[in-house]
Design a protein around this motif. Structure first.
Motif, PDB file in Angstrom:
ATOM      1  N   ILE A  58       0.836  -1.200   0.000  1.00 55.73           N
ATOM      2  CA  ILE A  58       0.000   0.000   0.000  1.00 55.73           C
ATOM      3  C   ILE A  58       0.871   1.250   0.000  1.00 55.73           C
ATOM      4  CG2 ILE A  58      -1.478   1.380   1.527  1.00 55.73           C
ATOM      5  CD1 ILE A  58      -3.064  -1.150   2.111  1.00 55.73           C
ATOM      6  N   ARG A  59       1.936   1.248   0.780  1.00 57.96           N
ATOM      7  CA  ARG A  59       2.800   2.431   0.876  1.00 57.96           C
ATOM      8  C   ARG A  59       3.667   2.616  -0.358  1.00 57.96           C
ATOM      9  NH1 ARG A  59       0.443   0.955   4.888  1.00 57.96           N
ATOM     10  NH2 ARG A  59       0.051   2.220   6.747  1.00 57.96           N
ATOM     11  N   ILE A  60       4.006   1.527  -1.032  1.00 54.98           N
ATOM     12  CA  ILE A  60       4.712   1.661  -2.310  1.00 54.98           C
ATOM     13  C   ILE A  60       3.783   2.292  -3.341  1.00 54.98           C
ATOM     14  CG2 ILE A  60       5.687   0.370  -4.248  1.00 54.98           C
ATOM     15  CD1 ILE A  60       6.861  -1.587  -2.171  1.00 54.98           C
ATOM     16  N   SER A  64      -8.342   0.182  -1.783  1.00 52.13           N
ATOM     17  CA  SER A  64      -9.141   0.899  -2.782  1.00 52.13           C
ATOM     18  C   SER A  64      -9.023   2.406  -2.605  1.00 52.13           C
ATOM     19  CB  SER A  64     -10.610   0.461  -2.707  1.00 52.13           C
ATOM     20  OG  SER A  64     -11.153   0.737  -1.436  1.00 52.13           O
ATOM     21  N   SER A  65      -8.941   2.884  -1.370  1.00 52.29           N
ATOM     22  CA  SER A  65      -8.771   4.322  -1.139  1.00 52.29           C
ATOM     23  C   SER A  65      -7.420   4.804  -1.649  1.00 52.29           C
ATOM     24  CB  SER A  65      -8.907   4.639   0.344  1.00 52.29           C
ATOM     25  OG  SER A  65     -10.208   4.386   0.804  1.00 52.29           O
ATOM     26  N   VAL A  66      -6.379   4.012  -1.398  1.00 51.69           N
ATOM     27  CA  VAL A  66      -5.039   4.397  -1.855  1.00 51.69           C
ATOM     28  C   VAL A  66      -4.956   4.296  -3.376  1.00 51.69           C
ATOM     29  CG1 VAL A  66      -2.585   3.832  -1.735  1.00 51.69           C
ATOM     30  CG2 VAL A  66      -3.980   3.777   0.343  1.00 51.69           C
ATOM     31  N   GLU A  67      -5.618   3.299  -3.945  1.00 51.07           N
ATOM     32  CA  GLU A  67      -5.648   3.189  -5.399  1.00 51.07           C
ATOM     33  C   GLU A  67      -6.321   4.415  -6.018  1.00 51.07           C
ATOM     34  OE1 GLU A  67      -7.378   0.238  -8.912  1.00 51.07           O
ATOM     35  OE2 GLU A  67      -7.241  -0.492  -6.834  1.00 51.07           O
ATOM     36  N   ALA A  68      -7.404   4.883  -5.419  1.00 50.66           N
ATOM     37  CA  ALA A  68      -8.069   6.092  -5.920  1.00 50.66           C
ATOM     38  C   ALA A  68      -7.147   7.297  -5.810  1.00 50.66           C
ATOM     39  CB  ALA A  68      -9.357   6.328  -5.141  1.00 50.66           C
ATOM     40  N   LYS A  69      -6.414   7.412  -4.702  1.00 51.82           N
ATOM     41  CA  LYS A  69      -5.446   8.502  -4.542  1.00 51.82           C
ATOM     42  C   LYS A  69      -4.358   8.414  -5.609  1.00 51.82           C
ATOM     43  CE  LYS A  69      -1.968  10.152  -1.212  1.00 51.82           C
ATOM     44  NZ  LYS A  69      -1.407   9.986   0.157  1.00 51.82           N
TER      45      LYS A  69
END
Length: 459
Positions: free
Chosen positions: A27-29, A406-411
């Motif tokens: 997620i952080r990558i 999914s939130s990080v993917e949207a970001k």
């Protein structure tokens, strides 16, 4: 002590990572890569591209939107991309705050140089996270006048040494060289802020990578860097203890992500003021004044406390570290993203006028609840006499309310969309999602497809 740290670095294996840590790292990558792609046209980034073109560097490692260059310069450039927007992750210790994904640029370059796997990248990055976060826990330096990048000199060298597969002796020397040489001053983030705020850790990445390559060729460093006469403890941090033999690789799971493009300690206040705006339907032009009661670390860093006034901002670096500006932009625009730091937005009369109506106060109660919480109270007074108030204890992205994949993917898509087509964005997301099953080159080949950008400082 640095030899104990070295043994920790060389002895840890991918199987020491929990499933939760692997998921957190991926997620952080993805989050860091979104920040990096979104920063491609930043003024300082363009200037670094000119620097790389002028001075060259053997084409060994992938630099996003540039081509290839030497690993240490790639660590500088890709690290600057991850950091420039000030939108990447954070770790909150009681006396220190750091941004561990700042290590991504250096570790990625070293993994590519060593022809490593996705597992190698994840493990090396986890080690850099663990070293930086644990030093932040036990040896904070901010109150002593030093920058958190000082801890980064140990973290970068540790992560890069692991990626390069150095033995224990060479790893110890890499960390010793880097830790001795790169102790940075906190003036980086006080007073009138400069471009260096966003480039200090990328420079640490450059230098720590350089130190690891020197050590790999047999150069030695002061092995008493931590506990020795005039060493880190003696000169800067004071005495501390870490038993590296008992350390795990789980600190990454305690790091937090940013929902909004602003300094991390502002996140709950931004979410709170946007909730008030949505619930009551007012806009910035209707505001008479705003009062924010918040924990002391936020007050001192972004609220006008010991690190200087946060009014009359003129640059991106000043704006994203000014709580008065940040909440004013949020009220005016309904969000805080890179567009809120465009020069014309910062200087516009509406936000310049409103941010001077924001009063920030340090709360002893909230200070006692930090860093387990990120508490604050926002009180908005409107010109018609109405008053609205909201208290916050966290925000989406904090350890108590983590952002989902999914939130990080949207970001990621929101930041990368102006620079990368949808097909390539989706491919990058899927490769990061499956990274532990792939080679690092699978990711790097996609990053090499990012269209090349120009140089020169943007206006």
């Amino acid at each position: 002590m640095v030899e104990d740290l070295s043994e920790f670095v060389v002895s840890r294996e991918y199987d020491d990572l929990s499933d939760m840590a692997v998921d957190a790292l991926k997620i952080r990558i993805l989050d860091g890569l979104g920040c990096a792609i979104g920063a491609l046209e930043g003024g300082p980034i363009r200037a670094i591209r000119d620097y790389l073109r002028d001075l060259g560097g053997r084409a060994l490692c992938t630099a996003l939107g540039f081509g290839k260059t030497a690993p240490d310069r790639c660590a500088l450039y890709n690290g600057a991309l991850v950091r420039y927007l000030d939108f990447n992750d954070s770790y909150l210790a009681s006396g220190e705050t750091c941004h561990p994904s700042d290590n991504l640029g250096a570790v990625l370059a070293a993994t590519e140089y060593a022809k490593g796997t996705g597992k190698d990248l994840l493990l090396s990055l986890a080690l850099a996270y663990q070293v930086q976060c644990r030093l932040s826990d036990v040896a904070p330096v901010r109150a002593r006048g030093f920058d958190h990048t000082t801890h980064g000199s140990y973290a970068v060298a540790a992560g890069v040494s692991k990626a390069l597969r150095l033995d224990a002796a060479k790893t110890a020397n890499a960390i010793a060289i880097s830790g001795t040489a790169f102790n940075a001053l906190r003036v980086t983030r006080t007073g009138v802020l400069s471009n260096w705020k966003g480039l200090a850790y990328p420079n640490t990445g450059f230098c720590g990578t350089h130190a690891a390559f020197l050590a790999s060729r047999g150069i030695t460093g002061p092995l008493e860097v931590l506990e020795g006469n005039k060493g880190f403890m003696d000169a800067i941090a004071g005495k501390f203890v870490i038993d590296w033999s008992k350390e795990d690789l789980e600190r990454v799971t305690r790091t937090i992500l940013k929902r909004y493009n602003a300094e991390v300690h502002s996140q709950s206040a931004i979410e709170g003021v946007l909730e008030l705006r949505a619930e009551h339907g007012f806009r910035g032009a209707q505001v008479d004044r705003i009062e924010i009661d918040i924990f002391d670390v936020a007050y001192n860093i972004i609220g006008g406390g010991e690190e200087g006034s946060k009014y009359g901002v003129r640059t991106k670096e000043e704006a994203d570290h000014s709580l008065p500006y940040i909440v004013s932009a949020a009220l005016m625009d309904g969000t805080v993203m890179p567009d809120q730091y465009a020069p014309e937005r910062i200087l516009r009369e509406d936000v310049q006028r409103l941010h001077r109506k924001v009063v920030v106060r340090s709360s002893q109660e909230y200070s006692g609840r930090f860093p387990a919480e990120m508490p604050c109270r926002i009180t908005v007074h409107l010109t018609d006499g109405r008053v609205f108030e909201k208290e916050k204890r966290d925000y989406e992205g904090f350890v108590t309310r983590p952002m989902t994949w999914s939130s990080v993917e949207a970001k990621f898509h929101a930041l990368a969309e102006p620079f990368v087509n949808e097909l390539l964005r989706n491919q990058l997301v899927e490769v990061v999602r499956k990274l532990e099953k792939l080679q690092a080159t699978d990711l790097l080949k996609l990053l090499a497809k990012i269209p090349k950008r120009g140089g020169g400082r943007s206006p």
